[in-house]
Design a protein around this motif. Sequence first.
Motif, PDB file in Angstrom:
ATOM      1  N   ASP A  93       0.816  -1.210   0.000  1.00 39.84           N
ATOM      2  CA  ASP A  93       0.000   0.000   0.000  1.00 39.84           C
ATOM      3  C   ASP A  93       0.853   1.264   0.000  1.00 39.84           C
ATOM      4  OD1 ASP A  93      -2.288  -1.515   0.009  1.00 39.84           O
ATOM      5  OD2 ASP A  93      -2.449  -1.555   2.196  1.00 39.84           O
ATOM      6  N   SER A  94       2.083   1.167   0.506  1.00 38.29           N
ATOM      7  CA  SER A  94       2.885   2.368   0.698  1.00 38.29           C
ATOM      8  C   SER A  94       4.228   2.263  -0.025  1.00 38.29           C
ATOM      9  CB  SER A  94       3.118   2.587   2.195  1.00 38.29           C
ATOM     10  OG  SER A  94       4.033   3.617   2.400  1.00 38.29           O
ATOM     11  N   LEU A  95       4.426   3.105  -1.017  1.00 34.96           N
ATOM     12  CA  LEU A  95       5.710   3.195  -1.695  1.00 34.96           C
ATOM     13  C   LEU A  95       6.760   3.775  -0.750  1.00 34.96           C
ATOM     14  CD1 LEU A  95       7.352   3.020  -4.350  1.00 34.96           C
ATOM     15  CD2 LEU A  95       6.634   5.342  -4.815  1.00 34.96           C
ATOM     16  N   THR A  96       6.343   4.729   0.093  1.00 30.95           N
ATOM     17  CA  THR A  96       7.288   5.339   1.028  1.00 30.95           C
ATOM     18  C   THR A  96       7.798   4.321   2.044  1.00 30.95           C
ATOM     19  OG1 THR A  96       5.443   6.096   2.397  1.00 30.95           O
ATOM     20  CG2 THR A  96       6.350   7.661   0.803  1.00 30.95           C
ATOM     21  N   GLY A  97       6.967   3.360   2.411  1.00 34.10           N
ATOM     22  CA  GLY A  97       7.414   2.311   3.340  1.00 34.10           C
ATOM     23  C   GLY A  97       8.539   1.481   2.735  1.00 34.10           C
ATOM     24  N   ILE A  98       8.393   1.133   1.475  1.00 34.96           N
ATOM     25  CA  ILE A  98       9.443   0.359   0.801  1.00 34.96           C
ATOM     26  C   ILE A  98      10.710   1.197   0.669  1.00 34.96           C
ATOM     27  CG2 ILE A  98      10.098  -0.737  -1.384  1.00 34.96           C
ATOM     28  CD1 ILE A  98       7.220  -1.608  -1.723  1.00 34.96           C
ATOM     29  N   LEU A  99      10.566   2.483   0.328  1.00 42.94           N
ATOM     30  CA  LEU A  99      11.728   3.357   0.200  1.00 42.94           C
ATOM     31  C   LEU A  99      12.444   3.544   1.537  1.00 42.94           C
ATOM     32  CD1 LEU A  99      10.380   6.064  -2.276  1.00 42.94           C
ATOM     33  CD2 LEU A  99      11.970   4.194  -2.749  1.00 42.94           C
ATOM     34  N   GLN A 100      11.688   3.634   2.650  1.00 46.30           N
ATOM     35  CA  GLN A 100      12.307   3.747   3.970  1.00 46.30           C
ATOM     36  C   GLN A 100      13.074   2.474   4.316  1.00 46.30           C
ATOM     37  OE1 GLN A 100       8.991   4.764   6.482  1.00 46.30           O
ATOM     38  NE2 GLN A 100       9.171   6.971   6.067  1.00 46.30           N
ATOM     39  N   ARG A 101      12.490   1.318   3.994  1.00 46.51           N
ATOM     40  CA  ARG A 101      13.208   0.055   4.234  1.00 46.51           C
ATOM     41  C   ARG A 101      14.497   0.011   3.416  1.00 46.51           C
ATOM     42  NH1 ARG A 101       8.875  -4.332   3.044  1.00 46.51           N
ATOM     43  NH2 ARG A 101      10.742  -5.607   2.822  1.00 46.51           N
ATOM     44  N   TYR A 102      14.430   0.483   2.180  1.00 43.89           N
ATOM     45  CA  TYR A 102      15.620   0.533   1.324  1.00 43.89           C
ATOM     46  C   TYR A 102      16.691   1.424   1.947  1.00 43.89           C
ATOM     47  CZ  TYR A 102      18.644   2.006  -2.502  1.00 43.89           C
ATOM     48  OH  TYR A 102      19.738   2.317  -3.268  1.00 43.89           O
ATOM     49  N   GLU A 103      16.297   2.620   2.395  1.00 44.14           N
ATOM     50  CA  GLU A 103      17.259   3.541   3.004  1.00 44.14           C
ATOM     51  C   GLU A 103      17.886   2.953   4.260  1.00 44.14           C
ATOM     52  OE1 GLU A 103      15.283   7.278   3.588  1.00 44.14           O
ATOM     53  OE2 GLU A 103      15.255   7.730   1.445  1.00 44.14           O
ATOM     54  N   SER A 104      17.099   2.238   5.070  1.00 42.91           N
ATOM     55  CA  SER A 104      17.661   1.640   6.286  1.00 42.91           C
ATOM     56  C   SER A 104      18.658   0.542   5.935  1.00 42.91           C
ATOM     57  CB  SER A 104      16.549   1.088   7.184  1.00 42.91           C
ATOM     58  OG  SER A 104      15.877   0.011   6.559  1.00 42.91           O
ATOM     59  N   HIS A 105      18.398  -0.213   4.872  1.00 41.06           N
ATOM     60  CA  HIS A 105      19.361  -1.235   4.432  1.00 41.06           C
ATOM     61  C   HIS A 105      20.658  -0.600   3.953  1.00 41.06           C
ATOM     62  CE1 HIS A 105      17.246  -5.069   4.745  1.00 41.06           C
ATOM     63  NE2 HIS A 105      16.136  -4.461   4.338  1.00 41.06           N
ATOM     64  N   GLU A 139      24.391  -1.116   5.618  1.00 39.68           N
ATOM     65  CA  GLU A 139      25.554  -1.552   4.847  1.00 39.68           C
ATOM     66  C   GLU A 139      26.701  -0.561   4.968  1.00 39.68           C
ATOM     67  OE1 GLU A 139      24.498  -2.399   0.814  1.00 39.68           O
ATOM     68  OE2 GLU A 139      23.215  -4.097   1.385  1.00 39.68           O
ATOM     69  N   LYS A 140      26.383   0.740   4.971  1.00 41.27           N
ATOM     70  CA  LYS A 140      27.427   1.753   5.134  1.00 41.27           C
ATOM     71  C   LYS A 140      28.101   1.624   6.489  1.00 41.27           C
ATOM     72  CE  LYS A 140      25.652   5.355   2.071  1.00 41.27           C
ATOM     73  NZ  LYS A 140      25.074   6.698   1.983  1.00 41.27           N
ATOM     74  N   GLU A 141      27.315   1.373   7.540  1.00 42.31           N
ATOM     75  CA  GLU A 141      27.881   1.219   8.877  1.00 42.31           C
ATOM     76  C   GLU A 141      28.801   0.003   8.942  1.00 42.31           C
ATOM     77  OE1 GLU A 141      24.679   1.091  11.672  1.00 42.31           O
ATOM     78  OE2 GLU A 141      24.049   3.146  11.256  1.00 42.31           O
ATOM     79  N   ILE A 142      28.374  -1.097   8.363  1.00 39.43           N
ATOM     80  CA  ILE A 142      29.188  -2.312   8.385  1.00 39.43           C
ATOM     81  C   ILE A 142      30.483  -2.093   7.616  1.00 39.43           C
ATOM     82  CG2 ILE A 142      29.316  -4.699   7.556  1.00 39.43           C
ATOM     83  CD1 ILE A 142      26.337  -4.940   8.242  1.00 39.43           C
TER      84      ILE A 142
END
Length: 192
Positions: free
Chosen positions: A61-73, A77-80
């Motif tokens: 239902d939410s494109l922004t939800g998928i984009l937020q999950r992408y940003e958190s991933h 990865e940057k932190e690791i």
Amino acid sequence: MGRRRVEIKRIQDKNCRQVAFCKRRKGLMKKAKELSILCDVDVAVVIISNRGRLHEFSSTDSLTGILQRYESHVEAEKEISAEIQDAEHSKYSSMTTGELLQETERQLEENVDGIPVTDLIHLENELQTALVQITSRKTHLMLERIKGLHEKEKLLLEEKKQLENNMARMQKNRKVNETSDLPQQRVTLNFF
């Protein structure tokens, strides 16, 4: 009329380009929907046309939800990767490829859960680097071998050509000798 292979380059005709964009956009959206249904995954597609129009598809239902999950991933990865870069020298960096493979096998046999994630990631990077080096060396050796074989082939072709020339010369000499070996006829001239 069959399909022909389309060369992937910018379409020059503006109308044809717009038609191709509309058709391919619909096809991409259809494939994204099929992928989300068949594989039970979350899919998001964002397309911005050259006119600035936004076209989007989201399997949830939410494109922004998928984009937020992408940003958190991406942030995770940057932190690791930052943690890996902060570690100056890994215990694996001084090992040869063979030692690295043996150490990896030993640790994986013992207990995978006891190895920190950063060590596993660093180990994976070291293995990939070793694999690239091995592949590069193998390719280099193969190219040298091919070059050597080409040089040998050239030499063999030159030798073959020389042998053919020698054979032709010998045959020519044999013919000349055969004609010269014929009994010579004496011609007598009578003067009156």
